[in-house]
Enzyme design. Structure first.
Site, short mmCIF file in Angstrom:
data_model
loop_
_atom_site.label_atom_id
_atom_site.label_comp_id
_atom_site.label_asym_id
_atom_site.label_seq_id
_atom_site.Cartn_x
_atom_site.Cartn_y
_atom_site.Cartn_z
N PRO A 1 26.25 56.53 88.68
CA PRO A 1 27.58 56.42 88.05
C PRO A 1 27.57 56.17 86.54
CG PRO A 1 27.06 54.40 89.20
CD PRO A 1 25.94 55.36 89.49
N CYS A 2 27.15 57.17 85.79
CA CYS A 2 27.07 57.03 84.33
C CYS A 2 28.46 56.90 83.69
CB CYS A 2 26.28 58.18 83.73
SG CYS A 2 26.88 59.80 84.19
#
Length: 158
Positions: free
Chosen positions: A125-126
């Site tokens: 989950p950047c």
């Protein structure tokens, strides 16, 4: 290495799920104009499991993903990506903090570059990595999608 692709219709646009023998290798948003094959047609059990978990995430019923991944990158990129995975659902961490956690506190730009090179957004989950001042910064899928994902997580409490 053989790769296979499957497609998933998401609220942020059609996604292409790419898998290889080791796991999920890439996730990318396609043009909204791109025709994608129906959801019931999957090329592998892993892509089917990935689409199921994405559905749960977008419905607000999943906080994290449980999928084998095949991340190819430098040792530093892999450390950054492993730190990104630890950011909790609905939370955010600065690029500066990611650099520190990855063992190179002065390498903020390199950490930001590694965040941008993440081949499996959403799963890794950047979108949860933001600037130190609280602004969103960049996002490989586009800043509007980053904002959408962050709002989705902040308003969804599974």
């Amino acid at each position: 290495m053989t790769t296979v692709a499957a497609y998933y219709r998401s609220p942020i646009g059609p996604l292409e799920i790419t898998c290889d023998e080791r796991g999920l290798a890439a996730l990318r948003v396609l043009s909204a104009k791109k025709r994608v094959e129906p959801l019931r047609r999957f090329h592998s059990l892993l892509s089917k499991k990935c689409s199921m978990q994405l559905s749960q995430y977008f419905l607000g019923r999943r906080k994290s993903f449980n999928l084998p991944v095949s991340l190819n990158g430098t040792a530093f990129q892999k450390r950054v990506w492993s730190e990104i995975i630890k950011i909790p659902f609905g939370g955010t961490v600065s690029y500066k903090e990611i650099a520190r956690r990855a063992g190179k506190p002065q390498a903020i730009r390199a950490a930001a570059s590694a965040v941008g090179d993440n081949p499996i957004p959403i799963i890794v989950p950047c979108h949860r990595v933001i600037r130190h001042d609280g602004s969103l910064g960049g996002y490989a899928l586009g800043i509007k999608k980053k904002g959408w994902l962050l709002r989705h997580e902040q308003t969804t409490r599974p």
